[in-house]
Design a protein around this motif. Structure first.
Motif, PDB file in Angstrom:
ATOM      1  N   GLU A  86      -8.172   2.026   0.071  1.00 53.46           N
ATOM      2  CA  GLU A  86      -7.867   0.600  -0.077  1.00 53.46           C
ATOM      3  C   GLU A  86      -7.011   0.094   1.084  1.00 53.46           C
ATOM      4  OE1 GLU A  86      -5.887   0.410  -3.803  1.00 53.46           O
ATOM      5  OE2 GLU A  86      -7.700   0.685  -4.998  1.00 53.46           O
ATOM      6  N   ASP A 146       0.833  -1.203   0.000  1.00 53.49           N
ATOM      7  CA  ASP A 146       0.000   0.000   0.000  1.00 53.49           C
ATOM      8  C   ASP A 146       0.868   1.254   0.000  1.00 53.49           C
ATOM      9  OD1 ASP A 146      -2.443  -1.458   0.196  1.00 53.49           O
ATOM     10  OD2 ASP A 146      -2.215  -1.596   2.375  1.00 53.49           O
ATOM     11  N   HIS A 178      -8.188  -1.878   4.098  1.00 58.45           N
ATOM     12  CA  HIS A 178      -8.484  -3.302   3.932  1.00 58.45           C
ATOM     13  C   HIS A 178      -9.859  -3.648   4.513  1.00 58.45           C
ATOM     14  CE1 HIS A 178      -4.561  -4.251   2.245  1.00 58.45           C
ATOM     15  NE2 HIS A 178      -4.102  -3.340   3.085  1.00 58.45           N
TER      16      HIS A 178
END
Length: 240
Positions: free
Chosen positions: A162, A129, A165
């Motif tokens: 994102e 990420d 999670h």
């Protein structure tokens, strides 16, 4: 003879070496999409896969892999039976609601949701990420026109979502982002398009935010996102 955008991209595809990597093809299709956006217009639907594959010089299988990569990035979305579209998913309901959602409502919703997403990202972000965030920051820092920068800005905010999670939070973010696109895009271009000054300031805010996420400082990440959104509101509409 002057070639149009489609003809130029097809020619590039023919001239490229046969052994393109998947990253090469992702870059080419991303560049094609950015060029479409830079030319303006309201049609955000990409050509059908056979035609797009021919234009890009890609096999059907390779094209689908590339499209999946770009969909994972949030650059495109696909609607079964209707086609592939540039940008985050926009449902008919969202489009119909756009006329009854005020800009103030939208900004307040961002100020509620996105700082919490940043805090959750600080708690749950993986090295992958963080690498994705760093790539966005690096590309945004390069000189260039407004539209690629804007798409990277959208990509960075989505990568942060994102990084929570949490599929439900990501869905909430995508719904909010669709409203941002419908309600704020024109004003964004007016303020950020003509000069790189506001973009540079925003890039610095983004970097501080990502650094807070990197050290897993949830409280700091939440506050930096809130400060960033308030500064964006000021740039777009003045002190409020």
């Amino acid at each position: 003879m002057k070639l149009d955008l489609t003809q130029r991209m097809a020619l590039v595809g023919c001239l490229l070496p046969a052994m393109n990597t998947i990253d090469d093809d992702v870059f080419r299709l991303r560049s094609y999409i950015e060029a479409r956006l830079a030319h303006g217009g309201s049609d955000l639907r990409l050509p059908p896969e056979p035609k797009l594959g021919e234009q890009m010089g890609m096999s059907r299988g390779r094209l689908r892999t590339v499209l999946q990569r770009l969909e994972d990035e949030g650059l495109i979305w696909r609607h079964v039976g209707k086609g592939t579209f540039i940008g985050p998913p926009v449902s008919t309901d969202v489009s119909n609601e756009a006329s009854v959602i005020s800009v103030d409502d939208l900004i307040e919703a961002r100020l509620v949701l996105e700082p919490q997403l940043a805090a959750q990202a600080a708690l749950h972000a993986t090295p992958a990420d963080l690498d994705a965030m760093d790539r966005c920051l690096s590309e945004m820092a390069l000189p260039g026109p407004f539209m690629p920068w804007k798409r990277l800005d959208e990509r960075l905010h989505r990568v942060i979502a994102e990084a929570t999670h949490n599929a439900l939070l990501l869905r909430m973010y995508d719904t909010l982002r669709a409203q941002v696109r419908l309600n704020l895009d024109a004003r964004m271009e007016e303020v950020y398009g003509p000069t790189s000054g506001p973009r540079h300031e925003t890039d610095l805010e983004h970097r501080l935010l990502v650094d807070a996420i990197r050290i897993h400082h949830a409280v700091k990440a939440e506050q930096l996102m809130r400060d960033h959104l308030r500064l964006v509101r000021t740039r777009l509409f003045g002190l409020r």
